[in-house]
Design a protein around this motif. Structure first.
Motif, PDB file in Angstrom:
ATOM      1  N   GLU A   1       0.800  -1.236   0.000  1.00  0.00           N
ATOM      2  CA  GLU A   1       0.000   0.000   0.000  1.00  0.00           C
ATOM      3  C   GLU A   1       0.826   1.275   0.000  1.00  0.00           C
ATOM      4  OE1 GLU A   1       0.410  -2.061   2.513  1.00  0.00           O
ATOM      5  OE2 GLU A   1       0.856  -0.912   4.301  1.00  0.00           O
TER       6      GLU A   1
ATOM      7  N   ARG B   1       6.029   0.255   2.925  1.00  0.00           N
ATOM      8  CA  ARG B   1       5.778  -1.194   2.922  1.00  0.00           C
ATOM      9  C   ARG B   1       6.697  -1.891   1.916  1.00  0.00           C
ATOM     10  NH1 ARG B   1       4.050  -3.748   6.674  1.00  0.00           N
ATOM     11  NH2 ARG B   1       2.636  -2.034   7.072  1.00  0.00           N
TER      12      ARG B   1
ATOM     13  N   PHE C   1       4.694   3.388  17.865  1.00  0.00           N
ATOM     14  CA  PHE C   1       3.774   4.236  17.100  1.00  0.00           C
ATOM     15  C   PHE C   1       3.146   5.344  17.951  1.00  0.00           C
ATOM     16  CE2 PHE C   1       2.910   0.159  14.504  1.00  0.00           C
ATOM     17  CZ  PHE C   1       3.879   0.482  13.565  1.00  0.00           C
TER      18      PHE C   1
ATOM     19  N   ARG D   1      -0.901   5.918  16.505  1.00  0.00           N
ATOM     20  CA  ARG D   1      -0.476   7.271  16.079  1.00  0.00           C
ATOM     21  C   ARG D   1      -1.548   8.296  16.428  1.00  0.00           C
ATOM     22  NH1 ARG D   1       2.334   5.206  10.403  1.00  0.00           N
ATOM     23  NH2 ARG D   1       4.175   4.353  11.458  1.00  0.00           N
TER      24      ARG D   1
HETATM   25  O1  AHR Z   1       2.898  -0.310   9.895  1.00  0.00           O
HETATM   26  C1  AHR Z   1       3.650   0.715   9.360  1.00  0.00           C
HETATM   27  C2  AHR Z   1       2.823   1.577   8.451  1.00  0.00           C
HETATM   28  O2  AHR Z   1       2.212   0.793   7.448  1.00  0.00           O
HETATM   29  C3  AHR Z   1       3.569   2.633   7.694  1.00  0.00           C
HETATM   30  O3  AHR Z   1       3.669   3.827   8.372  1.00  0.00           O
HETATM   31  C4  AHR Z   1       2.702   2.818   6.511  1.00  0.00           C
HETATM   32  O4  AHR Z   1       3.260   3.572   5.471  1.00  0.00           O
HETATM   33  C5  AHR Z   1       2.441   1.399   6.198  1.00  0.00           C
HETATM   34  O5  AHR Z   1       1.621   1.141   5.197  1.00  0.00           O
END
Ligand code: AHR
Length: 325
Positions: A48, A52, A144, A180
């Motif tokens: 995505e 990744r 995070f 986050r």
């Molecule tokens: O798990 C990490 C997150 O997953 C990253 O910040 C993001 O870009 C990814 O798709």
């Protein structure tokens, strides 16, 4: 489609017996057992984001370097596909499983199967919520919540404690989206005039980040003073939407995100992105060192944290050449 087939172990050379037959019929001195190639199953979320892809490359590259037979399964963002991949790895009796879980919950049953089969599961980058922590061996990831805190502290300082903030969340139910947001809101609680006006998931993709930002612009227009995106890809999509609406991202609208991928540095050098919090995806070496330590019988910590830092426009041009992803 899952790229994992239910096949017998490959690359698994037959163990030699301790005493080799001599052509003469006698016996040779004992020789060490032939090295068995390590077989590791890796279930990845998908592709995505640029982050990744960097993580996938790091793990695949390191496996190739070490001569490890890595069975890779791309789940295309679907938990059901990850569970199917894990079931297949267990049936193949792999030596270890590396899992980057798309969401936090719903893993108990398949992790129990791995535990029953004595296959260690190393979680990478995202954690899980399970009834019993012994269902996985260890987690290697960033903090995070701390990333969210760092983003909020920076934004509050930059905006002098006052801003209408528009938030682009990551994949619903994923650890980075939950944490986050949590860390960011924790800091915002200290600044009553820093308000999240709207918050929606952009699923960690550039296309969805743009789509959600377009909707925010349509409904709220000039009220938008700051954008907090849970990853760089969504921020880059939002920047495109703001640019197309003539809203000057990086100047009239402050944009901060997380990951610190190369494209984010390019956007900072171009003056469109204000800051990014690093989240290190280069996990390959640590993942396979961890597997080796486990196989050597070492007791590992439940969590190994990757250390992250914040980068901003002012130092982007100087740093961009040193970035590895
Ligand atoms: O798990 C990490 C997150 O997953 C990253 O910040 C993001 O870009 C990814 O798709």
């Amino acid at each position: 489609m899952i790229a994992v087939a239910l096949v017998a172990l490959v690359g698994c050379s037959k163990q030699s017996s301790d005493k080799a037959e001599q052509p003469s019929g006698g016996t040779a001195a004992p020789t060490p057992a032939a090295e068995k190639k390590l077989v590791v199953g890796f279930s990845q979320v998908g592709a995505e984001s640029a982050w990744r892809t960097a993580e996938t490359k790091s793990i695949q590259g390191e496996a190739a370097k070490r001569g490890i037979d890595l069975k890779f399964a791309d789940a295309q963002g679907k938990q059901a596909q990850q569970i199917q991949a894990l079931t297949s790895f267990i049936a193949q009796k792999v030596d270890a499983i590396v899992l980057a879980p798309v969401v936090e919950t719903g893993w108990d049953a398949v992790l129990q199967q791995a535990k029953d089969a004595n296959i260690p599961v190393i979680l990478v980058d995202r954690g899980v919520k399970v009834s019993d922590d012994s269902l996985y061996t260890t987690l290697i990831a960033s903090d995070f919540v701390e990333e969210g805190r760092m983003a909020a502290e920076w934004l509050a300082k930059k905006m002098n404690g006052k801003a209408n903030i528009y938030e682009l969340q990551g994949t619903t139910g994923s650890a980075p989206a939950i944490d986050r947001k949590k860390g960011f809101e924790e800091i915002l609680a200290k600044y009553p005039d820093m308000k999240i006006v709207k918050s929606q998931s952009g699923d960690f993709t550039r296309a969805k980040g743009k789509e959600v930002m377009e909707a925010f612009i349509k409904s709220d227009g000039k009220q938008i003073q700051a954008v907090y995106a849970h990853n760089d890809d969504m921020a880059l999509g939002a920047i495109q939407a703001l640019d197309e609406a003539g809203m000057n991202p990086g100047k009239d609208v402050t944009v901060i995100s997380i990951d610190a991928v190369r494209a984010a540095f390019e956007a900072m050098v171009a003056g469109k992105l204000n800051a990014t919090v690093e989240c290190n995806p280069l996990m390959g070496p640590l993942v396979f060192d961890t597997i080796n330590r486990l196989r050597a019988g070492e007791k590992l910590p439940k969590f190994t944290q990757n250390k992250d830092q914040l980068f901003e426009q002012a130092n982007a041009a100087q740093v961009i050449g040193t970035r590895e992803y």
